[in-house]
Design an enzyme around this catalytic site. Structure first.
Site, PDB file in Angstrom:
ATOM      1  N   HIS B  57     105.672  93.725  79.870  1.00  0.00           N
ATOM      2  CA  HIS B  57     104.678  93.874  78.533  1.00  0.00           C
ATOM      3  C   HIS B  57     106.602  93.568  77.464  1.00  0.00           C
ATOM      4  O   HIS B  57     105.943  94.555  76.680  1.00  0.00           O
ATOM      5  CB  HIS B  57     104.252  95.515  78.583  1.00  0.00           C
ATOM      6  CG  HIS B  57     103.380  95.683  79.294  1.00  0.00           C
ATOM      7  ND1 HIS B  57     101.875  95.286  79.318  1.00  0.00           N
ATOM      8  CD2 HIS B  57     103.344  96.529  80.203  1.00  0.00           C
ATOM      9  CE1 HIS B  57     101.067  95.653  80.478  1.00  0.00           C
ATOM     10  NE2 HIS B  57     102.079  97.013  81.504  1.00  0.00           N
ATOM     11  N   HIS B 219      96.004  95.767  80.456  1.00  0.00           N
ATOM     12  CA  HIS B 219      95.750  95.098  81.706  1.00  0.00           C
ATOM     13  C   HIS B 219      94.916  94.379  82.354  1.00  0.00           C
ATOM     14  O   HIS B 219      94.255  93.817  83.621  1.00  0.00           O
ATOM     15  CB  HIS B 219      97.013  95.909  82.823  1.00  0.00           C
ATOM     16  CG  HIS B 219      97.246  97.021  82.492  1.00  0.00           C
ATOM     17  ND1 HIS B 219      97.441  98.199  81.762  1.00  0.00           N
ATOM     18  CD2 HIS B 219      98.703  97.033  82.544  1.00  0.00           C
ATOM     19  CE1 HIS B 219      98.335  98.893  81.249  1.00  0.00           C
ATOM     20  NE2 HIS B 219      99.444  98.425  82.023  1.00  0.00           N
TER      21      HIS B 219
END
Lengths: 333, 333
Positions: B57, B219
């Protein structure tokens, strides 16, 4: 290749509207309506730095307008050079009475339009000098270096030119040190996927599902070799070897390294590449100063990365480390 | 889905090696070897801010370690929560004698491991408080807000918590103002393409060639609706309407807006979205303070964007504007 856009014909004006709305330090204007300059102009007597180029490369070109960097930028359509009028606008906006350095990438259209613009502003008694970014080693052999395209290395030239201008140096001085920086800067890129110009129906090139192309330009210009995707270390080694072969920095050298993402490549991968570049330079007793890792010069949603190196001397290191502030790059004192 | 990586099992350690090599302000350590902290620790007596989360991320989570932001970050594998030991390491590294705020996203594994870690550091006489990022309006209805996932809004909470800690406030105070900020922050994301965990053979979800999914998590968690790609203005309007319906800011409100790219979306498109968000807020007599447009919380090569809003009061605005400096976000005094 999906895009979050409206009418493709409005891509550039809507992007610019968002940019100046988000960053009040930038203002959009000029007779062309395609010139970004600082909303608080630099002090009178500072040499101006003007650039320009096609859209689709953010933060390049226009994102580097700011203190210690650019004064103004002429903006073209996606992957098209800026119009003569926008080049005139950028030179005028950059002028603070001490002349303007026109610093842009070595592309035919951009050169022609900046040349015409430079002639036109002579009527306003604005003196200009031109320095070209031509750092892409993959675009022509060393003996035809004048044919090379400008890619990510131009960001480092902006930094040098901008800092030299802030020091209060003359136009000739600023141009000279920027040419020295250009002579010490080389880049090479690798592409993993194409991009698509918003008004086009197809991607700008094709690559197989597991292929990469070493040396491809930021508009999809052909590279040096095409092969299945190699490991990050192999890619880093190949890029580094090609740049070092030309730059020939002696042991003990200090360098700027820019590991640049072309748009769709995760930051994680850029750090994996950077790690290898830093380790291999350290093996040769070379040190990276002020590393840059991120998306500095992109091709919209193209996947891939480029490596740029600039070999520093004392003067260039001072200019690279000088304070600067634009929306996409801050160097603190 | 091509990646510039080496052995996928080395993805996280090689990425971390590159990160700390590029940024000497960050140091990798702890018993787990999976904790990033400031190389120059904050002053004794400052409340520490610790976070943690899975990799994949960047710049989240670990890129926000720096002055006026985080003290330490626990690092998990790609899309997996950090281990208990790395949470312990992060809390210990963040402790400067005034207690530690654990500020992380609302995911089951992260909660469990930080809870166990908080119990373990009690033996070291480190006091902790916990605040969760749970800003994703698409992940549960308002009446089940405690089930909501944390997405990009957590970056704004880091800023508030970090600035409050720099002001010398107590742990209880820092936790309180961060909870207030969390209550005033909402996000929603839209995905245009999946990503692939480096050790996996397939992308994490599938989307048709012209489909987008509104409300998808970082996700690839399911969203609210899936349909052909809409225009940027329609997407911006839908996202904005959903956030405003919950936040209900009165006319005259001042807000932070974060238009975040998920990894592969060009900056140009983020500015096109931002333009619409800013214009529609202005119509309602609301003003954006300190806009953020760029890749702040990503999912590797996922294409898409998210919008986060925080409604400010005087205290939150002061904390958002306070100086801060980390590799990926600088706020000048």
């Amino acid at each position: 290749m999906k895009k979050l856009i409206n009418d493709p014909r409005n891509y550039v004006p809507e992007m610019l509207e968002g940019l100046v709305s988000a960053y009040p330090s930038l203002v959009l204007g000029g007779e062309s309506g395609r010139c970004i300059s600082r909303s608080t102009p630099a002090r009178s007597g500072k040499v101006g730095i003007a650039t320009g180029g096609g859209s689709g490369h953010l933060p390049l070109f226009t994102g580097y307008v700011g203190d210690g960097l650019l004064d103004a930028c002429a903006i073209g359509n996606v992957f098209e050079g800026p119009s003569v009028q926008s080049c005139v606008d950028a030179i005028r906006a950059a002028d603070h009475g001490a002349g303007v350095l026109c610093l842009f990438g070595n592309y035919g259209g951009d050169r022609m339009n900046f040349e015409m613009a430079a002639e036109m502003v002579e009527l306003d008694e604005i003196v200009t000098e031109t320095v070209l970014g031509a750092d892409d080693v993959a675009s022509a052999p060393p003996e035809e270096a004048e044919k090379r395209r400008g890619v990510a290395g131009i960001v480092l030239l902006y930094k040098v030119a901008g800092a030299a201008a802030e020091e209060g140096r003359s136009l000739a001085d600023v141009a000279e040190v920027t040419r020295k920086a250009a002579a010490q800067t080389r880049s090479i890129g690798v592409a993993l996927s194409p991009c698509r110009v918003p008004t086009a129906s197809k991607p700008n090139f094709e690559l197989g599902d597991s292929e990469m192309e070493m040396g491809m330009g930021i508009h999809g210009e052909p590279g040096i070799w095409r092969a299945p995707v190699a490991s990050a270390d192999e890619v880093a080694d190949d890029m580094l070897d090609r740049l070092l072969a030309e730059l020939q920095p002696p042991p003990g050298s200090r360098l700027v390294a820019l590991v640049n993402g072309l748009g769709a490549t995760p930051l994680e991968e850029l750090f994996i590449l950077y790690r290898r570049v830093a380790a291999r330079l350290a093996e040769r007793d070379m040190q990276i100063i002020a590393p840059l890792v991120g998306n500095y010069v992109t091709s919209m949603e193209m996947a891939g990365a480029s490596l740029s190196l600039m070999v520093l001397d004392e003067e260039l290191e001072r200019l690279i480390r000088a304070p600067a502030c634009c929306p996409f790059w801050q160097v603190s004192p």
